[in-house]
Write an enzyme that holds these catalytic residues in place. Structure first.
Site, PDB file in Angstrom:
ATOM      1  NE  ARG A 111      36.930  42.879  38.049  1.00  0.00           N
ATOM      2  CZ  ARG A 111      36.761  42.534  38.233  1.00  0.00           C
ATOM      3  NH1 ARG A 111      34.989  41.956  38.344  1.00  0.00           N
ATOM      4  NH2 ARG A 111      37.448  41.185  39.663  1.00  0.00           N
ATOM      5  CB  SER A 137      35.728  38.220  37.379  1.00  0.00           C
ATOM      6  OG  SER A 137      35.068  36.947  39.048  1.00  0.00           O
ATOM      7  CG  HIS A 138      31.142  39.078  38.359  1.00  0.00           C
ATOM      8  ND1 HIS A 138      32.045  38.758  39.707  1.00  0.00           N
ATOM      9  CD2 HIS A 138      30.173  39.884  38.401  1.00  0.00           C
ATOM     10  CE1 HIS A 138      31.699  39.291  40.087  1.00  0.00           C
ATOM     11  NE2 HIS A 138      31.048  40.922  39.482  1.00  0.00           N
ATOM     12  CE  LYS A 197      39.477  37.866  39.771  1.00  0.00           C
ATOM     13  NZ  LYS A 197      38.292  36.954  40.026  1.00  0.00           N
ATOM     14  CG  ASP A 239      32.705  33.517  39.654  1.00  0.00           C
ATOM     15  OD1 ASP A 239      33.537  32.760  38.641  1.00  0.00           O
ATOM     16  OD2 ASP A 239      33.602  34.826  39.435  1.00  0.00           O
ATOM     17  CG  ASP A 289      36.873  34.604  37.453  1.00  0.00           C
ATOM     18  OD1 ASP A 289      36.229  33.928  38.331  1.00  0.00           O
ATOM     19  OD2 ASP A 289      38.235  34.883  38.188  1.00  0.00           O
ATOM     20  CG  ASP A 299      37.335  33.355  41.166  1.00  0.00           C
ATOM     21  OD1 ASP A 299      36.169  33.928  41.136  1.00  0.00           O
ATOM     22  OD2 ASP A 299      38.629  34.587  41.362  1.00  0.00           O
ATOM     23  NE  ARG A 300      32.501  35.701  42.554  1.00  0.00           N
ATOM     24  CZ  ARG A 300      31.555  36.456  42.565  1.00  0.00           C
ATOM     25  NH1 ARG A 300      30.551  35.800  43.233  1.00  0.00           N
ATOM     26  NH2 ARG A 300      30.664  36.610  41.059  1.00  0.00           N
ATOM     27  CG  HIS A 331      36.012  34.684  46.698  1.00  0.00           C
ATOM     28  ND1 HIS A 331      36.512  34.175  45.622  1.00  0.00           N
ATOM     29  CD2 HIS A 331      35.021  35.737  46.142  1.00  0.00           C
ATOM     30  CE1 HIS A 331      37.093  35.017  44.718  1.00  0.00           C
ATOM     31  NE2 HIS A 331      35.622  36.197  44.650  1.00  0.00           N
TER      32      HIS A 331
END
Length: 443
Positions: free
Chosen positions: A11, A96-97, A106, A234, A236, A238-239, A321
């Site tokens: 990232r 992600s966020h 990822k 979030d 992407d 995933d959360r 998660h």
């Protein structure tokens, strides 16, 4: 590489730290490291994700590896594709966020098994830094495949006979806006939508559901519309975070216990993995529901590996998660959402009523500190509190009969993080002040 290779992913800022050329080299190194013949590649909605994805695809093809381009995809969608398609692994282009200027990757091997720093990311970094390329005689092929419809059906398989209910859903202009509206429509939910449009600029708020400031509008709409709950995704997807019918935040560790209760109905005696920052109430609730609690260190790659090893039914982290056996032991915010909806529906109780029995103790939440000598501080705390039950699974944890704390170094930021819980509010306040005084300046 300017520190873009992290503990769990890659990232950095675009174009300063990451551009299409570097993405090409990373893709080439990724394919070479895995010795892959076929890899899945997806991307999020960030403005530069198409260019970064094109670069990584070129690099993979240059190594002689075929690419399945799944196009726009949440990270759980990418996991589903990697787990269900015939391939040797894959990646999702996402940060992600993180703010709009960030992007990254990822990465997984076959069966959606994640790569971490110790299982591949550091090796890929070395390959990139060496300047070496894998140039195959025959360039890899490229095909496109949509997995959206199949992913929606996959998520729907985690819930049945759902009672009608009103739900406020905030996808924060992130990738949840792709599949979540379809899932909600199939479930015939009465949805109050917030920020469903895919927009990599995140014009409304940061796509991070564990920060209270990002839940302000969600809470307001839950109260105003009389919704059964609010759900916040979030960037992407995933959360996920949850707000009850009163507009109160539900701690993510307690959601781990709620999900375990629902999942254990079909898998009595199964393992449930929880991270060591979680409340004492979590392992207690897992046992009460007939499950076997397994305590683990923080981080998705560790949680997934432990869940797979134990063949656990589900798992969860304080960060939001949530992991599921039938989702290749990977995380999915959408599956967490439908599981919680299913529990509300089948129990006939409100979310606050379901959570209330788990609010047994008093917790600080995560407190962050800037500390120069993180290892020295953790050693000092272990010595200071040596009369408690001390372990070093992740940082240092010390447990007493009426309180406990964990201090661990962040894997993504130069910080020490404190979590503390006590049986009563007075002990919590006293021990919190004591530890803050010992550790130093909070941020």
């Amino acid at each position: 590489m300017a520190g873009i290779f992290k503990a769990y992913d890659i990232r950095g800022t675009v174009p300063e730290q990451l551009d299409a050329n570097l993405a090409e080299h990373i893709g080439n190194a990724f394919a070479s490291f895995l010795g892959a013949e076929r890899l899945v590649v997806g991307r999020d909605m960030r403005t530069h994700s198409p260019d970064i994805q094109a670069g990584v695809i070129r690099g993979i093809q240059r190594a002689g590896c075929d690419v399945i381009d799944i196009g726009l995809a949440s990270t759980p969608m990418a996991y589903y594709a990697i787990g269900s398609l015939e391939c040797d692994g894959g990646l999702n282009v996402t940060a992600s966020h993180n703010p709009p200027q960030y992007n990254g990757f990822k990465l997984c091997r076959e069966k959606a098994i994640p790569l971490s720093e110790v299982t591949g990311i550091a090796d890929i970094e070395k390959l990139v830094e060496s300047g070496q390329w894998t140039d195959a005689e025959k360039k890899g092929g490229l095909s496109q495949e949509s997995v959206l419809d199949r992913y929606v059906e996959h998520v729907l398989g985690f819930v049945s006979d759902l009672e009608p209910m009103k739900v406020v859903i905030d996808t924060a202009n992130g990738m949840g806006g792709l599949a979540v509206p379809r899932i909600a429509e199939k479930l015939k939910l009465d949805v109050v939508p917030l920020y469903f449009d895919l927009d990599g600029r995140f014009p409304n708020h940061e796509a991070n559901p564990i920060q209270e400031e990002n839940l302000v509008e969600l809470k307001k709409q839950v109260r105003a519309t009389g919704a059964a709950l609010g759900v916040s995704f979030d960037g992407d997807a995933d959360r996920v975070g949850f707000v009850d019918e009163n507009g109160e935040t539900v701690p993510c560790d307690l959601v781990t216990a709620l999900i375990a209760k629902e999942r254990l109905k079909s898998a009595p005696g199964a393992a449930v993995v929880y991270d060591l920052r979680s409340s004492w109430a979590v392992p207690e609730a897992i046992k009460e529901a007939g499950g076997r609690p397994v305590r683990d260190r923080v981080g998705h790659s560790f949680m997934k590996a432990t869940l797979r090893k134990e063949n656990g039914i589900s798992g969860g982290e304080l960060s939001g998660h949530y992991y599921f056996r039938e989702h290749f032991f990977a995380d999915s915010a959408a599956i967490a959402m439908v599981t919680v909806l299913g529990l509300i529906s089948s129990s006939g109780k409100t979310l606050s009523e379901l959570v209330q029995p788990l609010r047994r103790y008093h917790a600080t939440g995560e407190i962050n500190f800037e500390v120069e000598d993180k290892a020295g501080m953790m050693k000092s705390l272990a010595e200071r509190y040596h009369d408690g039950e001390v372990d070093h699974l992740d940082g240092v944890t010390v447990q007493y009969a009426d309180w406990w704390f964990n201090v661990r170094p962040s894997n993504t930021e130069p910080l020490l993080r404190l979590n503390l819980e006590a049986r009563d509010a007075d002990t919590l306040a006293k021990k919190r002040d004591e530890l803050v005084g010992l550790i130093g300046r909070t941020v």
